[in-house]
Design an enzyme around this catalytic site. Structure first.
Site: not given
Ligand SMILES: CC(C)(COP(=O)(O)OP(=O)(O)OC[C@H]1O[C@@H](n2cnc3c(N)ncnc32)[C@H](O)[C@@H]1OP(=O)(O)O)[C@@H](O)C(=O)NCCC(=O)NCCS
Length: 437
Positions: A268, A307, A363
């Site tokens: 987050h 996201h 971010d």
């Molecule tokens: C923001 C976040 C938690 C959203 O998660 P979510 O909606 O649950 O999305 P998922 O984890 O289901 O991701 C879907 C797919 O994209 C991939 N993915 C998501 N974010 C990714 C990232 N930053 N880098 C690489 N792969 C990513 C996942 O591994 C998943 O791949 P798969 O389908 O092969 O398993 C996630 O994108 C993340 O962890 N980002 C990095 C942290 C970040 O920047 N957070 C700030 C948010 S404002």
């Protein structure tokens, strides 16, 4: 009105149900009538992490993640960032309309009146170790304010509620600045109420021996815009925590402490700190492709990318790029920007990121700006939390006034043992216990 019904045929019983649709949603309680037999509990919905569940109705923030749109109370974020200051936007988010000049003057006066923190709170902060994480200090101090203002527990009195909002919005920059000075071992600087909200924050952060602090106008404006961009983001993890804790009628100080704790996690608000660590680890532009390959091979995530809601460019990231230009003109360019731009370029051309609709989020660039301003990465999430207090308070207030809301209490699908007898300790077989037999 259209007859909006969803027909459900239960193949177990061949019974047919017509469930009303409410604003394109099914009320989960309407599923309970669907039973396999009279003793059956009824159908529930199962939705870990709320992937497809609306937990509330809200009139505060609108996001269209597919088209990269963000609006507060109907106003596009781009217009608010260009034409308003943070406290105007805070008023809008909390009360639904932009203030006129008289309302704004009164609002600013109220917030300014509440910037001081009690000396006991200052002493409380002094108790932290010099290397305590600023976010830990920030979260704890928010909770500690609850002990200074016990009347805040009267959450059903609108006047009491409003006073706590003034206090929280007024005091968070002071607390944040104190955590910063504490980690550097510098003496605390008291608020200067002649300055604007962001200028005063900068004063409390950076004033040393000069009798009056004069903020760089470009930096103050950039910080103000960053505050506008971070003020609310509908039902994200921390807003959901604010509503969940607030639904027990806990006071707003402990509720915001809980929300800030949620924000601190790396998935987050903590992501901005992680982005800087990642850019440090990459080190130079030429190492970007190898780093992307590592991520694609499953070694970690690209921080600041992806996201839950945006499946397009995060509109805040675009405005942040503008803020970055303003800041770098005053501070000099942060060399990490080149690595970040290259990372964005390579990722956005890569099939892995295209297929998953992974774009830079808020971010990705904010940390680079904060670092150029002189902040250590540990402060980044605190900088996110200052404006987000406004969003949390708006969500909290809306929740308390919503007749549909009750104490938040999800159900579960129990997967543990059926009933069993307790075996006296001397007869318990360790291996059987460990294997769960
Ligand atoms: C923001 C976040 C938690 C959203 O998660 P979510 O909606 O649950 O999305 P998922 O984890 O289901 O991701 C879907 C797919 O994209 C991939 N993915 C998501 N974010 C990714 C990232 N930053 N880098 C690489 N792969 C990513 C996942 O591994 C998943 O791949 P798969 O389908 O092969 O398993 C996630 O994108 C993340 O962890 N980002 C990095 C942290 C970040 O920047 N957070 C700030 C948010 S404002």
């Amino acid at each position: 009105m259209k007859n909006e019904l969803l027909g459900i045929l239960d193949k177990r019983t061949e019974a047919y149900y017509e469930i009303p649709l409410y604003k394109d949603a099914v009320r989960a309680m309407d599923l309970r009538q669907i039973k396999a037999g009279s003793a059956d509990f009824g159908v529930m919905s199962y939705d870990p992490a709320f992937l497809n569940t609306a937990s509330c109705q809200s009139a505060i923030t609108f996001i269209d993640g597919d088209n990269g749109i963000l609006r507060y109370r109907g106003y596009p974020i781009e217009q608010l960032a260009e034409k308003c200051n943070f406290l105007e936007v805070a008023y809008l988010i909390l009360f639904g309309e932009l203030p006129n000049q008289t309302e704004l003057n009164d609002w600013v006066a109220q917030i300014t009146h509440h910037t001081m923190i009690h000396e006991k709170t200052k002493k409380f902060l002094e108790g932290f170790s010099h290397d305590a994480h600023p976010m830990g200090m920030f979260i704890s101090t928010l909770a500690a304010l609850s002990t200074i203002y016990p009347e805040s527990r009267n959450v059903h009195d609108p006047e009491v509620r409003r006073l706590q909002m003034y206090r929280l919005i007024g005091k968070v920059p002071t607390i944040a600045a104190y955590t910063y000075r504490h980690s550097l071992g510098y003496p605390y600087v008291y608020p200067d109420n002649e300055l604007s909200y962001t200028e005063n924050f900068m004063n409390m952060l950076w004033r040393m021996v000069e009798p009056k602090y004069h903020a760089n106008a470009a930096l103050a404006r950039a910080l103000d815009v960053l505050f506008i961009l971070h003020a609310d983001h509908e039902q994200n993890c921390s807003a959901n925590v604010m509503r969940a804790v607030g639904s027990s009628q806990a006071d707003p100080f402990v509720c915001t402490a809980a929300a800030a704790a949620a924000l601190s996690g790396p998935l987050h608000g903590g992501a901005n700190e992680e982005v800087l660590k990642m850019l440090d680890e990459i080190g130079s532009k030429d190492r970007v492709p190898a780093y992307i390959e590592r991520i694609k091979a499953g070694h970690g995530k690209l921080m600041g990318f992806g996201h839950r809601i945006y499946k397009n460019y995060d509109p805040r990231a675009r405005i942040i790029k503008w803020a970055a230009d303003q800041v770098f003109e005053a501070t000099g360019r942060n060399p990490k920007l080149d690595i970040a731009l290259e990372l964005e370029r390579v990722a956005l051309e890569d099939e892995y990121f295209i297929k998953r609709k992974l774009y830079p989020n808020v971010d990705f660039y904010s940390g680079i700006i904060y670092q150029a301003m002189g902040f250590k990465p540990e402060m980044f999430t605190v900088l996110f939390a200052i404006p987000r207090i406004v969003g949390w308070l708006a969500q909290w207030q809306e929740m308390l006034d919503d007749p549909d809301q009750k104490i938040a209490r999800p159900r579960q699908i129990y997967t543990g043992h059926d009933v069993r007898e307790v075996v006296p300790i001397e007869k318990r077989d360790l291996s059987a216990a460990l294997s769960g037999v």
